[in-house]
Design a protein around this motif. Structure first.
Motif, PDB file in Angstrom:
ATOM      1  N   ASP A 270       0.848  -1.188   0.000  1.00  0.00           N
ATOM      2  CA  ASP A 270       0.000   0.000   0.000  1.00  0.00           C
ATOM      3  C   ASP A 270       0.881   1.234   0.000  1.00  0.00           C
ATOM      4  OD1 ASP A 270      -3.021  -0.809   0.566  1.00  0.00           O
ATOM      5  OD2 ASP A 270      -1.765  -2.146   1.761  1.00  0.00           O
TER       6      ASP A 270
ATOM      7  N   ASP B  88       1.172   5.160   0.744  1.00  0.00           N
ATOM      8  CA  ASP B  88       0.515   6.198   1.543  1.00  0.00           C
ATOM      9  C   ASP B  88       1.282   7.505   1.373  1.00  0.00           C
ATOM     10  OD1 ASP B  88      -0.573   7.883   3.441  1.00  0.00           O
ATOM     11  OD2 ASP B  88      -0.658   6.371   5.020  1.00  0.00           O
TER      12      ASP B  88
ATOM     13  N   ARG C 243      -1.476  -1.021  -4.113  1.00  0.00           N
ATOM     14  CA  ARG C 243      -2.706  -0.236  -3.947  1.00  0.00           C
ATOM     15  C   ARG C 243      -2.357   1.227  -3.670  1.00  0.00           C
ATOM     16  NH1 ARG C 243      -3.333  -5.158  -1.977  1.00  0.00           N
ATOM     17  NH2 ARG C 243      -2.164  -4.588  -0.108  1.00  0.00           N
ATOM     18  N   ALA C 244      -3.149   2.111  -4.245  1.00  0.00           N
ATOM     19  CA  ALA C 244      -2.963   3.546  -4.045  1.00  0.00           C
ATOM     20  C   ALA C 244      -4.302   4.230  -4.269  1.00  0.00           C
ATOM     21  CB  ALA C 244      -1.907   4.098  -5.008  1.00  0.00           C
ATOM     22  N   ALA C 245      -4.361   5.494  -3.910  1.00  0.00           N
ATOM     23  CA  ALA C 245      -5.576   6.263  -4.148  1.00  0.00           C
ATOM     24  C   ALA C 245      -5.913   6.228  -5.639  1.00  0.00           C
ATOM     25  CB  ALA C 245      -5.396   7.701  -3.679  1.00  0.00           C
TER      26      ALA C 245
ATOM     27  N   GLN D  28     -10.622  -1.246  -9.376  1.00  0.00           N
ATOM     28  CA  GLN D  28     -11.172  -0.487  -8.254  1.00  0.00           C
ATOM     29  C   GLN D  28     -11.550  -1.442  -7.134  1.00  0.00           C
ATOM     30  OE1 GLN D  28     -14.097   2.436  -9.250  1.00  0.00           O
ATOM     31  NE2 GLN D  28     -14.687   2.811  -7.127  1.00  0.00           N
TER      32      GLN D  28
ATOM     33  N   CYS E  32      -9.979   3.990  -4.075  1.00  0.00           N
ATOM     34  CA  CYS E  32      -8.782   3.155  -3.984  1.00  0.00           C
ATOM     35  C   CYS E  32      -8.724   2.174  -5.153  1.00  0.00           C
ATOM     36  CB  CYS E  32      -8.750   2.385  -2.665  1.00  0.00           C
ATOM     37  SG  CYS E  32      -7.277   1.356  -2.457  1.00  0.00           S
ATOM     38  N   SER E  33      -7.542   2.076  -5.781  1.00  0.00           N
ATOM     39  CA  SER E  33      -7.357   1.160  -6.900  1.00  0.00           C
ATOM     40  C   SER E  33      -6.156   0.255  -6.653  1.00  0.00           C
ATOM     41  CB  SER E  33      -7.143   1.931  -8.207  1.00  0.00           C
ATOM     42  OG  SER E  33      -8.299   2.655  -8.569  1.00  0.00           O
ATOM     43  N   SER E  34      -6.177  -0.876  -7.347  1.00  0.00           N
ATOM     44  CA  SER E  34      -5.096  -1.848  -7.226  1.00  0.00           C
ATOM     45  C   SER E  34      -4.493  -2.103  -8.604  1.00  0.00           C
ATOM     46  CB  SER E  34      -5.635  -3.159  -6.633  1.00  0.00           C
ATOM     47  OG  SER E  34      -4.641  -4.168  -6.653  1.00  0.00           O
TER      48      SER E  34
END
Length: 713
Positions: free
Chosen positions: A31, A33, A292-294, A311, A316-318
Motif C-alpha cells: 500500500d 501512503d 494499492r494507491a488512491a 477499483q 482506492c485502486s489496485s
C-alpha cells in the motif's frame, strides 16, 4: 555487528548469503501512503538452496570482522502458536488471515516475542558466520541474511504452502512444504502462468510459525530454531514491513505539475530500502506485485504486462505487475503519481499490426535457437516475436507536459524501437512504458555494480562495492565517456558492418545472462579473422582504456583525425567568426561587412560553446548575440549547460535567469554549475547558488544534496 560506515568514504556491503540459498521469486503486496510517505505491506520470498549450503558454522571468512566473540542471543520462541495478526498493519485484503490451518508433516515453531526491528539493534552479529545461544540448545542454526536498509520489519513467519487448496495437483509431496516450493520454482517455462497463479496462492496461505529475526544497518537476519542447513530452512517466508520516509531507495517528491509522486531513482543502495532482498546480481529472480494507491494515482512498474487499475473500493485502486524473466533485484522499479497517458491522435492499422503484442502465454515457442540462460519463456525462442520490430509501448507524463510529449516524444519511439531491432535483433521484453520523470531524477547515478567492482567475496556470497557510498562517485562520468568512445573506436576500427553484425550475435548469445566486459571483448575478437584484428587484444584494450588515466592514445589519434570531419570544420569556421565578432570595437567602420553565421546542429552547438569557453574573455554584446542567434535558452540540456557555463565564466548577469532555471529544472546536470558558481568567488554568483539550493534541496536526491551542500557551506 551493526556496521557503521561513513557514507562519504566507505564501501557498500552486500550482505546476502547467496552461496547458501537463493531467492527465486518475490511476491509483493503493498500500500502506498502519500500522507505519511511510506510504503507498507508484505513480501513473500520463495527460495532454492544453493549448491554450497552447509551448516553455517563451516563458513571460514567474514566480510567484516566482529568486534566481539560473544554469542548473539535471539529471544527464545514460545511453543507452536499462530498469533492473531494486527489488523492495522496487515490488511485483510491480502487474504492469508482467513486461513487457520497449520500444516502437518513438519515440526512447527513460532513465537510472538522473539523479534525486533530497527528500534532494537543487536550487537555481535556477523554477516557470514553466526554463533547462536538461544538458551535451549547447543547447536548452531542456519542464518538467512538479506540485504536491507531503512526498513521497519514488523514480523517474519514461515508460510504454510501445504495449506493451499489444490496444491496437490502438481506436487508429489503435498505435506512437505519445502518440497512443494522446490517443485513450484522448477516448473517448466511453458507453465509460467500456472506458476504465477500458485505463487500468488501460496503467498496468501497462513503462517505456520514466526521466525526469529534481527535487523541492523545493512541486513536482515532470520533463523528458525533447530534448523541448521539451508536445505531445511523454510523455503517460503513472509515479511511484514514498512518503508521509512527517509529511505534511500525511493524519492517522495512532486512532478512538473506540482502533484505528489514517488519513484525508484537508481539509488547507490538500489532497492534494499524498498524491500528486503538479495542484492548481488548473481541472485536472479522473478517477481509479481500488487500495489494499492488512491484512485487518482497511476502505478507503473518494470513488469512485462500492461497493467490496468482495478477499483477495490471508492477512492482506492489496485495494480498488478509481474515478470517471468529472472533478473537482479536492482532492476525492480516503481513509480506512482498523477501521470496521464499520452496517446497518438491517429493510429494507423499498419501500426497496430506492427505493434501486436506477443505475450509468453500466446507465444508459439518453436525454439529458434538454443539459449544459454536459465529457463524462462524467452522471446528469442518465439518465431513471431523475433520479427516484431515495434513492441507495444505507452508514454506517461505530468499533465502539463502531455502536449509536448504528444508532439515531440511519441513520434520518435516507433523509429527508435525499429532501429534497435534492426541492429540488436529480438526485443527481450514484450512491451515498454516510458515515463517523464521529475526534474530531480538523478540521471547520472544509474550505473549498477558488477562483479569486477566488488571486493573479496566470502564463502557465504557476501562482498562489498568499492566506494559504493561515496556521493561524489555518482557524478564522475569518466567511465561512461571512456566506455562510449571505446565502442566508437571499435566500430571504426572494424567497420560498421562487422561491428553491428557482432553486436547482434552477442545479444542473441548472452541475453538473459550476467556478463562482464571481458566476455564482450573476447567474443568480439574471436569473431574477427586474425589478420583483421589489427593488433587488438583484450589485454591491450584494458591497458589503453581501463587501466591508464587520461585520454587513451587511440582516442587522441582519432580526435586529430576527426578534425578533418566536415561538421567539425564547419564549427571551427563559426568559432573563428565569433572570435572576430568579439574583437570588434563597439563603434564599427561603415564599410565593415556583417559576419554571416551558419545554422548548426545541437551537437555542433555543444562543440561551438566548448571552443568559446576556451576564450579568455567574451564581452556582453557577443554573449547577447550568441544567445539570440541560436536561441540557446530553448535548446536541449547539453547545449544549455554549456551556455550556462559561459554565462557564469563571463559574469553575464543578463542571463543569470537561465542559470537559475537550469539549476532547478535540470538538477542532476546542475551539480557541476554549483561548483562553477562557487569557484568564481563572485559574491552575487554565490548568493545565486545558495538561493537556488535552498529552493531545491528538499526535492533533490540525498547524494546530490550532500555534494552541493559541501560546495556551498
Amino acid at each position: 555487528m551493526d556496521i557503521k560506515l561513513d557514507p562519504s568514504r566507505d564501501d557498500l556491503p552486500l550482505m546476502a548469503n547467496t552461496s547458501h540459498i537463493l531467492v527465486k521469486h518475490y511476491v509483493l503486496d503493498l500500500d502506498v501512503d502519500f500522507e505519511s510517505q511510506i510504503i507498507e505491506g508484505t513480501i513473500v520470498l520463495f527460495f532454492e538452496s544453493g549448491n554450497k549450503f552447509k551448516k553455517q558454522s563451516s563458513s571460514t571468512e567474514e566480510t567484516y570482522p566482529s568486534e566481539s566473540n560473544k554469542a548473539c542471543k535471539f529471544r527464545t520462541p514460545e511453543p507452536c502458536h499462530i498469533p492473531v495478526t494486527n489488523t492495522r498493519t496487515v490488511s485483510s485484503k491480502m487474504g492469508y488471515n482467513d486461513f487457520v490451518i497449520c500444516g502437518k508433516g513438519e515440526k512447527d515453531t513460532s513465537g510472538k516475542d522473539g523479534n525486533h526491528d530497527n528500534q532494537e539493534q543487536a550487537s555481535g552479529i556477523s554477516s557470514s558466520k553466526y554463533c547462536c545461544d538461544a538458551g535451549n540448545h547447543g547447536s548452531e542454526d542456519f542464518l538467512l541474511v538479506l540485504d536491507c536498509c531503512d526498513l521497519s520489519v514488523l514480523k517474519v513467519e514461515e508460510v504454510d504452502v501445504a495449506a493451499v487448496p489444490g496444491i496437490e495437483k502438481f506436487t508429489r509431496s503435498p505435506k512437505l512444504r519445502n518440497q512443494i516450493v522446490c517443485e513450484l520454482v522448477a516448473l517448466p517455462a511453458d507453465r509460467w502462468r500456472e506458476q504465477l497463479d500458485y505463487y500468488a496462492r501460496c503467498s496468501q496461505a497462513p503462517g505456520c510459525g514466526e521466525l526469529l529475526f534481527d535487523i541492523d544497518t545493512w541486513s536482515l537476519q532470520i533463523r528458525k530454531t533447530g534448523v541448521q542447513t539451508a536445505t531445511d530452512f523454510p523455503h517460503a517466508i513472509r515479511i511484514q514491513y514498512t518503508t521509512k520516509p527517509q529511505g534511500r531507495s525511493v524519492t517522495w517528491t512532486s512532478d512538473q505539475s506540482g502533484r505528489p509522486c514517488v519513484y525508484t531513482m537508481g539509488s547507490p543502495i538500489n532497492n534494499r530500502a524498498l524491500f528486503p532482498c538479495q542484492e548481488p546480481p548473481v541472485a536472479m529472480s522473478t517477481w509479481q506485485a500488487t500495489v494499492r494507491a488512491a484512485a487518482s494515482f497511476v502505478v507503473l512498474m518494470s513488469g512485462e504486462n500492461s497493467a490496468k487499475p482495478t477499483q477495490l473500493r471508492e477512492g482506492c485502486s489496485s495494480w498488478h505487475y509481474y515478470v517471468t524473466m529472472p533478473m537482479p533485484a536492482s532492476t525492480f522499479t516503481i513509480a506512482v503519481g498523477s501521470w496521464t497517458e499520452t496517446k497518438p491522435e491517429i493510429c494507423s492499422s499498419d501500426d497496430l499490426a506492427t505493434e501486436k503484442s506477443f505475450s509468453p502465454f500466446e507465444a508459439d515457442f518453436r525454439y529458434v535457437g538454443v539459449c544459454g540462460h536459465m529457463e524462462y519463456p524467452c522471446r528469442f525462442q518465439n518465431a513471431s516475436a523475433t520479427t516484431q520490430e515495434i513492441i507495444p509501448h505507452r508514454v506517461f507524463a505530468p499533465v502539463c507536459l502531455k502536449g509536448a510529449c504528444q508532439e515531440t516524444l511519441l513520434p520518435l519511439i516507433p523509429p527508435c524501437l525499429s532501429a534497435a531491432h534492426s541492429v540488436l535483433g529480438t526485443h527481450p521484453f514484450s512491451r515498454l512504458d516510458v515515463l517523464i520523470v521529475p526534474a530531480n531524477f538523478p540521471s547520472l547515478g544509474m550505473a549498477r555494480p558488477n562483479k569486477e567492482k566488488t571486493g573479496h567475496v566470502s564463502d557465504s556470497g557476501s562482498s562489498v562495492i568499492k566506494h559504493g557510498l561515496n556521493p561524489d562517485k555518482v557524478f564522475m562520468q569518466v567511465h561512461y565517456l571512456k566506455g562510449y568512445f571505446l565502442l566508437r573506436f571499435l566500430a571504426r576500427r572494424l567497420g560498421d558492418d562487422t561491428y553491428f553484425s557482432f553486436l547482434r550475435k552477442f545479444v542473441h548469445k548472452f541475453h538473459g545472462q550476467l556478463i562482464l566486459s571481458q566476455d564482450f571483448l573476447q567474443m568480439l575478437l574471436e569473431s574477427i579473422p586474425e589478420e583483421r584484428r589489427l593488433e587488438l587484444s583484450v589485454e591491450n584494450i584494458f591497458q589503453d582504456w581501463l587501466e591508464s588515466s587520461g585520454i587513451p592514445q587511440p582516442l587522441q589519434r582519432e580526435r586529430l583525425a576527426g578534425a578533418e570531419c566536415g561538421l567539425v570544420r564547419q564549427v571551427s569556421a563559426e568559432v573563428a567568426k565569433w572570435v572576430r565578432v568579439n574583437r570588434r570595437p563597439r563603434k564599427r567602420k561603415r564599410k565593415e561587412t556583417e559576419e554571416v553565421l551558419e545554422k548548426l546542429l545541437p551537437d555542433q552547438l555543444v562543440l561551438l560553446l566548448e571552443h568559446l569557453l576556451e576564450q579568455r574573455t567574451l564581452n556582453p554584446r557577443t554573449l547577447q548575440r550568441l544567445e539570440r542567434t541560436y536561441h540557446l535558452s530553448e535548446q536541449d540540456a547539453e547545449v544549455r549547460h554549456r551556455w550556462c557555463e559561459l554565462v557564469v565564466k563571463h559574469k553575464y548577469t543578463e542571463a543569470y535567469r537561465h542559470v537559475e532555471r537550469f539549476l532547478q529544472e535540470d538538477q542532476a546536470m546542475g551539480i557541476y554549475l554549483y561548483g562553477e558558481l562557487m569557484v568564481s568567488e563572485d559574491a552575487r554568483q554565490q548568493r545565486l547558488a545558495r538561493r537556488c539550493f535552498e529552493l531545491s534541496k528538499e526535492q533533490m536526491d540525498r547524494s546530490s544534496a550532500e555534494v552541493v551542500a559541501e560546495m556551498l557551506y
